[in-house]
Motif scaffolding. Structure first.
Motif, PDB file in Angstrom:
ATOM      1  N   TYR A  79      28.707  29.001  34.839  1.00 46.30           N
ATOM      2  CA  TYR A  79      29.114  30.405  34.903  1.00 46.30           C
ATOM      3  C   TYR A  79      30.238  30.722  33.916  1.00 46.30           C
ATOM      4  O   TYR A  79      30.968  31.697  34.087  1.00 46.30           O
ATOM      5  N   THR A  81      30.506  31.995  30.866  1.00 46.91           N
ATOM      6  CA  THR A  81      30.541  33.322  30.244  1.00 46.91           C
ATOM      7  C   THR A  81      30.888  34.403  31.256  1.00 46.91           C
ATOM      8  O   THR A  81      31.735  35.260  30.996  1.00 46.91           O
ATOM      9  N   ASP A  82      30.267  34.349  32.422  1.00 43.21           N
ATOM     10  CA  ASP A  82      30.546  35.349  33.454  1.00 43.21           C
ATOM     11  C   ASP A  82      32.007  35.278  33.901  1.00 43.21           C
ATOM     12  O   ASP A  82      32.656  36.316  34.093  1.00 43.21           O
ATOM     13  N   PHE A  83      32.507  34.066  34.067  1.00 45.75           N
ATOM     14  CA  PHE A  83      33.905  33.905  34.476  1.00 45.75           C
ATOM     15  C   PHE A  83      34.840  34.477  33.407  1.00 45.75           C
ATOM     16  O   PHE A  83      35.754  35.240  33.707  1.00 45.75           O
ATOM     17  N   LEU A  85      34.229  36.725  31.111  1.00 49.48           N
ATOM     18  CA  LEU A  85      34.117  38.184  31.042  1.00 49.48           C
ATOM     19  C   LEU A  85      34.670  38.884  32.281  1.00 49.48           C
ATOM     20  O   LEU A  85      34.937  40.087  32.240  1.00 49.48           O
ATOM     21  N   SER A  86      34.854  38.153  33.367  1.00 53.44           N
ATOM     22  CA  SER A  86      35.414  38.758  34.584  1.00 53.44           C
ATOM     23  C   SER A  86      36.919  39.001  34.462  1.00 53.44           C
ATOM     24  O   SER A  86      37.482  39.782  35.228  1.00 53.44           O
ATOM     25  N   LEU A  87      37.546  38.347  33.504  1.00 55.37           N
ATOM     26  CA  LEU A  87      38.992  38.516  33.308  1.00 55.37           C
ATOM     27  C   LEU A  87      39.252  39.712  32.401  1.00 55.37           C
ATOM     28  O   LEU A  87      38.570  39.897  31.395  1.00 55.37           O
ATOM     29  N   ASP A  93      42.734  46.239  29.568  1.00 55.08           N
ATOM     30  CA  ASP A  93      42.170  46.442  30.910  1.00 55.08           C
ATOM     31  C   ASP A  93      43.102  46.023  32.041  1.00 55.08           C
ATOM     32  O   ASP A  93      43.953  45.161  31.874  1.00 55.08           O
ATOM     33  N   ARG A 110      41.980  37.092  27.420  1.00 56.37           N
ATOM     34  CA  ARG A 110      41.552  37.559  28.739  1.00 56.37           C
ATOM     35  C   ARG A 110      42.369  36.786  29.750  1.00 56.37           C
ATOM     36  O   ARG A 110      42.334  35.558  29.761  1.00 56.37           O
ATOM     37  N   LYS A 112      44.492  36.839  33.816  1.00 60.67           N
ATOM     38  CA  LYS A 112      44.785  37.350  35.150  1.00 60.67           C
ATOM     39  C   LYS A 112      46.285  37.306  35.321  1.00 60.67           C
ATOM     40  O   LYS A 112      46.931  36.347  34.921  1.00 60.67           O
TER      41      LYS A 112
END
Length: 161
Positions: A79, A81-83, A85-87, A93, A110, A112
C-alpha cells in the motif's frame, strides 16, 4: 482523534493478538499493532501506547520506531502509494498547509503533524531529486511558543534538504 481511537479498537477485533478471542478494546488494538510491526521486523520497544489518538499522557513512541514505519511503508508495503498519497502536502494541504509554506520544500513533502501541550511532531516523506526520504522530527517538553518551535523545525528541514 475519535476515528483513530475507533480504528485502534477495530484492529483488535479484526486482527486479534495470536490466540486471543475477538473483542474490542484499546489494549487488544495495541497488542495487535505491536505484534504486526514486530512481524515486519520493526523494533517496538520501548513503545507505550494507550489509545489511538495519541492524546493519552502515557503514550510514548520513538523517532526510530516512526522512521522505521515510514521506511517500511515506502519500501515494502503493498500500500506504499496509497499511504504516501494519504499524507497532506506541506505548504498546501491539511494541518501542514502553512508548514514550510514558501520554502523550496513546499509541495515536495508529504507529512503528518502532531501536537499537544509542550510537544510538536512531524513525520512523513521529503522528495528531493530522484529520492524520497522518510523524515520524523519530534520536540518534547518545550516551554516556548509552538510557532517558534515550528519555525525551528522548518529551518532544520530546509537546511538538511
Amino acid at each position: 482523534n475519535l476515528y483513530a481511537d475507533a480504528l485502534l479498537k477495530t484492529i483488535g477485533v479484526v486482527r486479534p493478538p495470536k490466540g486471543a478471542p475477538r473483542y474490542s478494546s484499546f489494549e487488544r488494538g495495541v497488542q495487535s499493532l505491536v505484534e504486526f510491526w514486530k512481524e515486519k521486523g520493526i523494533k517496538t520497544s520501548p513503545l507505550s501506547i494507550y489509545d489511538g489518538s495519541g492524546l493519552a499522557p502515557g503514550n510514548k513512541v520513538t523517532v526510530s520506531f516512526l522512521a522505521d514505519v515510514y521506511s517500511y511503508m515506502a519500501a515494502k508495503s503493498a500500500y506504499a502509494t496509497d499511504f504516501f498519497l494519504s499524507l497532506p502536502q506541506v505548504g498546501i494541504d491539511g494541518t501542514v498547509r502553512y508548514f514550510l509554506n514558501g520554502s523550496e520544500l513546499q509541495g515536495h513533502a508529504r507529512m503528518k503533524s502532531g501536537s499537544i501541550s509542550g510537544v510538536r511532531c512531524y513525520g512523513g516523506y521529503i522528495e528531493q531529486a530522484d529520492k524520497t526520504y522518510a523524515v520524523v522530527v519530534m520536540v518534547n517538553q518545550f516551554s516556548g511558543k509552538s510557532l517558534e518551535v515550528r519555525k525551528g523545525i522548518e529551518q532544520l528541514l530546509v537546511s538538511l534538504f
